[in-house]
Scaffold this motif. Structure first.
Motif, mmCIF file in Angstrom:
data_model
loop_
_atom_site.group_PDB
_atom_site.id
_atom_site.type_symbol
_atom_site.label_atom_id
_atom_site.label_comp_id
_atom_site.label_asym_id
_atom_site.label_seq_id
_atom_site.Cartn_x
_atom_site.Cartn_y
_atom_site.Cartn_z
ATOM 1 N N CYS A 3 -1.059 4.804 5.866
ATOM 2 C CA CYS A 3 -0.024 5.157 5.136
ATOM 3 C C CYS A 3 0.349 6.741 5.475
ATOM 4 O O CYS A 3 1.735 6.855 5.415
ATOM 5 N N ASP A 4 -0.272 7.653 5.425
ATOM 6 C CA ASP A 4 0.245 9.002 5.624
ATOM 7 C C ASP A 4 0.985 9.134 7.080
ATOM 8 O O ASP A 4 1.914 9.789 6.903
ATOM 9 N N ARG A 42 -5.469 4.810 3.985
ATOM 10 C CA ARG A 42 -4.736 5.957 3.605
ATOM 11 C C ARG A 42 -4.209 6.818 4.769
ATOM 12 O O ARG A 42 -3.005 7.197 4.749
ATOM 13 N N ARG A 88 1.003 4.286 -3.089
ATOM 14 C CA ARG A 88 0.778 5.621 -2.678
ATOM 15 C C ARG A 88 2.044 6.245 -2.841
ATOM 16 O O ARG A 88 1.865 7.797 -3.395
ATOM 17 N N PHE A 89 3.343 5.961 -2.576
ATOM 18 C CA PHE A 89 4.262 7.101 -2.623
ATOM 19 C C PHE A 89 5.456 6.735 -3.269
ATOM 20 O O PHE A 89 6.284 7.288 -3.553
ATOM 21 N N ASP A 97 0.751 -1.158 -0.120
ATOM 22 C CA ASP A 97 0.067 0.060 0.295
ATOM 23 C C ASP A 97 0.802 1.206 0.024
ATOM 24 O O ASP A 97 0.575 2.293 -0.672
#
Length: 164
Positions: free
Chosen positions: A85-86, A82, A12-13, A8
């Motif tokens: 993950c942030d 989300r 995302r990054f 994940d």
């Protein structure tokens, strides 16, 4: 239930950023240190649980998602993936200026978690149902009110009268 995985984070990054954050020895060939990311994901999930646990009984059951083949699986609410993950990304950085995008996303995640904990926002399952057993009534599931309180009655001025 695990809210987010290393994959994940990569989705995302990007792998390049995560390699830069985790390959601390910086000796070619550069490699992603999945174990370091998993530690930060675990830290982030614990942080998220601190807020979500004010509203839902932990561990969360998860959202029921039906695959194309008809099989059902329990997955975390997408918003928790989300946010986790942030937070984990923020934890991977050692030194950030307050104006950094990673820091702003961290602050936004904390605000969103506070909104969930205070009931101003709810965890949603895009596929229907509720992500877990609510501690109070849940608009998605229509569950009856269940309150759990470990708070004592507050002490008032009247209670203290007569004590020196």
């Amino acid at each position: 239930m695990i809210y987010a995985t290393v994959q994940d984070m990569v989705a995302r990054f990007g792998e390049l950023e995560l390699i830069q954050l985790t390959d601390l020895e910086n000796i070619p060939p550069a490699e992603l240190d999945a174990a370091r990311i998993e530690v930060k994901l675990s830290d982030a999930q614990s942080f998220v649980d601190g807020y979500v646990g004010q509203v839902y009984r932990l561990p969360l059951v998860g959202c029921v998602k039906t695959s194309a083949g008809g099989a059902q699986e329990h997955v975390p609410p997408p918003v928790l993936t989300r946010l986790t993950c942030d937070l984990a990304r923020y934890y991977l950085y050692d030194d950030l200026a307050p104006e950094n995008e990673v820091y702003r996303r961290y602050q936004a995640a904390v605000k969103e978690l506070e909104a969930i904990a205070t009931g101003k926002a709810q965890l949603a399952c895009p596929w229907g149902g509720s992500p877990g057993q609510p501690l109070v009534a849940d608009a998605q599931s229509g569950d009856e009110l269940q309150t759990y309180s470990s708070f004592r009655r507050g002490i008032t001025d009247d209670d203290l009268r007569g004590f020196a």
